[in-house]
Design a protein around this motif. Structure first.
Motif, PDB file in Angstrom:
ATOM      1  N   CYS A  25      29.737  14.411   0.836  1.00 30.90           N
ATOM      2  CA  CYS A  25      28.975  13.462   0.023  1.00 30.90           C
ATOM      3  C   CYS A  25      28.584  14.069  -1.327  1.00 30.90           C
ATOM      4  N   ALA A  26      29.325  15.067  -1.731  1.00 34.63           N
ATOM      5  CA  ALA A  26      29.073  15.722  -3.019  1.00 34.63           C
ATOM      6  C   ALA A  26      30.380  16.304  -3.545  1.00 34.63           C
ATOM      7  N   VAL A  27      30.436  16.434  -4.854  1.00 31.52           N
ATOM      8  CA  VAL A  27      31.603  17.044  -5.481  1.00 31.52           C
ATOM      9  C   VAL A  27      31.129  17.812  -6.709  1.00 31.52           C
ATOM     10  N   GLU A  28      31.834  18.883  -7.022  1.00 35.19           N
ATOM     11  CA  GLU A  28      31.576  19.615  -8.258  1.00 35.19           C
ATOM     12  C   GLU A  28      32.771  19.391  -9.171  1.00 35.19           C
ATOM     13  N   ILE A  29      32.484  19.075 -10.410  1.00 36.28           N
ATOM     14  CA  ILE A  29      33.541  18.869 -11.398  1.00 36.28           C
ATOM     15  C   ILE A  29      33.223  19.741 -12.604  1.00 36.28           C
ATOM     16  N   GLU A  30      34.261  20.310 -13.190  1.00 33.56           N
ATOM     17  CA  GLU A  30      34.083  21.203 -14.334  1.00 33.56           C
ATOM     18  C   GLU A  30      34.635  20.557 -15.601  1.00 33.56           C
ATOM     19  N   GLY A  31      33.930  20.778 -16.692  1.00 28.88           N
ATOM     20  CA  GLY A  31      34.400  20.417 -18.016  1.00 28.88           C
ATOM     21  C   GLY A  31      34.549  21.705 -18.817  1.00 28.88           C
ATOM     22  N   ASN A  32      35.512  21.744 -19.742  1.00 34.97           N
ATOM     23  CA  ASN A  32      35.738  22.984 -20.485  1.00 34.97           C
ATOM     24  C   ASN A  32      35.791  22.734 -21.994  1.00 34.97           C
ATOM     25  N   ASP A  33      35.998  23.799 -22.749  1.00 32.29           N
ATOM     26  CA  ASP A  33      36.040  23.698 -24.212  1.00 32.29           C
ATOM     27  C   ASP A  33      37.313  23.039 -24.734  1.00 32.29           C
ATOM     28  N   ALA A  34      38.272  22.741 -23.851  1.00 33.51           N
ATOM     29  CA  ALA A  34      39.502  22.053 -24.242  1.00 33.51           C
ATOM     30  C   ALA A  34      39.408  20.550 -23.915  1.00 33.51           C
ATOM     31  N   MET A  35      38.187  20.052 -23.734  1.00 34.54           N
ATOM     32  CA  MET A  35      37.939  18.632 -23.428  1.00 34.54           C
ATOM     33  C   MET A  35      38.709  18.167 -22.194  1.00 34.54           C
ATOM     34  N   GLN A  36      38.561  18.902 -21.099  1.00 32.65           N
ATOM     35  CA  GLN A  36      39.246  18.546 -19.865  1.00 32.65           C
ATOM     36  C   GLN A  36      38.288  18.638 -18.687  1.00 32.65           C
ATOM     37  N   PHE A  37      38.404  17.672 -17.778  1.00 33.35           N
ATOM     38  CA  PHE A  37      37.783  17.786 -16.471  1.00 33.35           C
ATOM     39  C   PHE A  37      38.814  18.445 -15.559  1.00 33.35           C
ATOM     40  N   LYS A  49      25.802   7.563   2.181  1.00 26.18           N
ATOM     41  CA  LYS A  49      24.800   6.631   1.649  1.00 26.18           C
ATOM     42  C   LYS A  49      24.476   6.997   0.207  1.00 26.18           C
ATOM     43  N   GLN A  50      24.507   8.290  -0.079  1.00 31.69           N
ATOM     44  CA  GLN A  50      24.276   8.836  -1.422  1.00 31.69           C
ATOM     45  C   GLN A  50      25.458   9.745  -1.737  1.00 31.69           C
ATOM     46  N   PHE A  51      25.793   9.846  -3.003  1.00 34.35           N
ATOM     47  CA  PHE A  51      26.856  10.754  -3.435  1.00 34.35           C
ATOM     48  C   PHE A  51      26.341  11.528  -4.629  1.00 34.35           C
ATOM     49  N   THR A  52      26.616  12.816  -4.647  1.00 33.55           N
ATOM     50  CA  THR A  52      26.144  13.687  -5.726  1.00 33.55           C
ATOM     51  C   THR A  52      27.322  14.281  -6.475  1.00 33.55           C
ATOM     52  N   VAL A  53      27.248  14.221  -7.782  1.00 33.79           N
ATOM     53  CA  VAL A  53      28.239  14.854  -8.643  1.00 33.79           C
ATOM     54  C   VAL A  53      27.525  15.962  -9.411  1.00 33.79           C
ATOM     55  N   LYS A  54      28.055  17.169  -9.276  1.00 40.84           N
ATOM     56  CA  LYS A  54      27.529  18.305 -10.035  1.00 40.84           C
ATOM     57  C   LYS A  54      28.527  18.612 -11.145  1.00 40.84           C
ATOM     58  N   VAL A 117      23.897  14.530 -10.693  1.00 35.65           N
ATOM     59  CA  VAL A 117      23.400  13.165 -10.554  1.00 35.65           C
ATOM     60  C   VAL A 117      23.753  12.689  -9.147  1.00 35.65           C
ATOM     61  N   SER A 118      22.803  12.021  -8.518  1.00 37.99           N
ATOM     62  CA  SER A 118      23.034  11.406  -7.211  1.00 37.99           C
ATOM     63  C   SER A 118      22.870   9.905  -7.377  1.00 37.99           C
ATOM     64  N   PHE A 119      23.700   9.156  -6.681  1.00 38.64           N
ATOM     65  CA  PHE A 119      23.601   7.706  -6.765  1.00 38.64           C
ATOM     66  C   PHE A 119      23.899   7.096  -5.405  1.00 38.64           C
ATOM     67  N   ALA A 120      23.329   5.914  -5.187  1.00 36.61           N
ATOM     68  CA  ALA A 120      23.548   5.189  -3.931  1.00 36.61           C
ATOM     69  C   ALA A 120      24.954   4.614  -3.931  1.00 36.61           C
ATOM     70  N   THR A 121      25.665   4.842  -2.865  1.00 33.08           N
ATOM     71  CA  THR A 121      27.034   4.328  -2.778  1.00 33.08           C
ATOM     72  C   THR A 121      27.054   2.825  -2.520  1.00 33.08           C
ATOM     73  N   SER A 122      25.914   2.240  -2.227  1.00 34.82           N
ATOM     74  CA  SER A 122      25.857   0.788  -2.012  1.00 34.82           C
ATOM     75  C   SER A 122      26.228   0.022  -3.282  1.00 34.82           C
ATOM     76  N   ALA A 123      26.185   0.694  -4.429  1.00 31.83           N
ATOM     77  CA  ALA A 123      26.580   0.066  -5.694  1.00 31.83           C
ATOM     78  C   ALA A 123      28.100  -0.017  -5.838  1.00 31.83           C
ATOM     79  N   LEU A 124      28.822   0.695  -4.979  1.00 32.02           N
ATOM     80  CA  LEU A 124      30.286   0.731  -5.057  1.00 32.02           C
ATOM     81  C   LEU A 124      30.894  -0.248  -4.062  1.00 32.02           C
ATOM     82  N   LYS A 125      32.037  -0.806  -4.441  1.00 28.61           N
ATOM     83  CA  LYS A 125      32.751  -1.727  -3.554  1.00 28.61           C
ATOM     84  C   LYS A 125      34.179  -1.220  -3.355  1.00 28.61           C
ATOM     85  N   ALA A 126      34.626  -1.240  -2.116  1.00 26.01           N
ATOM     86  CA  ALA A 126      36.008  -0.850  -1.817  1.00 26.01           C
ATOM     87  C   ALA A 126      36.945  -1.781  -2.574  1.00 26.01           C
ATOM     88  N   GLY A 127      37.987  -1.225  -3.157  1.00 25.82           N
ATOM     89  CA  GLY A 127      38.954  -2.022  -3.892  1.00 25.82           C
ATOM     90  C   GLY A 127      38.610  -2.210  -5.364  1.00 25.82           C
TER      91      GLY A 127
END
Length: 151
Positions: A25-37, A49-54, A117-127
């Motif tokens: 229920c969490a993921v880490e994503i990196e951004g760099n000086d070359a404008m890339q995730f 129920k909640q998902f966190t992006v670091k 940031v953490s957000f409620a996944t109830s805001a998301l819809k499959a598809g």
């Protein structure tokens, strides 16, 4: 004495896997000086129920020169949120205050910094099609990815 080992071994095995469940229920994503995730896609398990992006800025440049944030919208709302975010300016993390199109966002960070940031996944819809991006001026064109709610 051996009859106590099996329940103990089972309890230890279950407790060892508990952090892996939480990590789904969490993921880490990196951004760099070359404008890339470092990730072009994120899948959110439907069981969360909640998902966190670091967000971690692995570059060295300051946020005034190469700041990054992580912003989530429906794909159809992305361009409008980017345009309004740029107008909002750096002081507002390039996110328009109260923008209902923005489902979640981190603050703007510079090299070596992190934010979550953490957000409620109830805001998301499959598809439904969701996009995440960096709304720093000029970054969203290449610094973006897709987010899906897994079934």
């Amino acid at each position: 004495m051996t009859r106590y080992w099996k329940p103990l071994a089972l309890a230890l095995a279950l407790s060892a896997t508990a952090p892996a469940w939480a990590a789904d229920c969490a993921v880490e994503i990196e951004g760099n000086d070359a404008m890339q995730f470092n990730k072009q896609a994120i899948s959110v398990p439907a069981s969360c129920k909640q998902f966190t992006v670091k967000l971690k800025h692995v570059g060295k440049l300051p946020k005034a020169a190469m700041g990054h944030n992580w912003v989530l919208t429906k794909t159809a709302d992305m361009q409008g949120a980017v345009t309004d975010g740029i107008a909002a300016g750096a002081a507002k993390d390039y996110v328009k205050a109260g923008d209902a199109r923005v489902l979640a966002h981190t603050k703007l960070i510079g090299g070596g910094e992190t934010d979550s940031v953490s957000f409620a996944t109830s805001a998301l819809k499959a598809g439904e099609s969701y996009s995440y991006f960096c709304s720093f001026p000029g970054h969203a064109g290449i610094m973006k990815g897709t987010l899906t709610l897994a079934k």
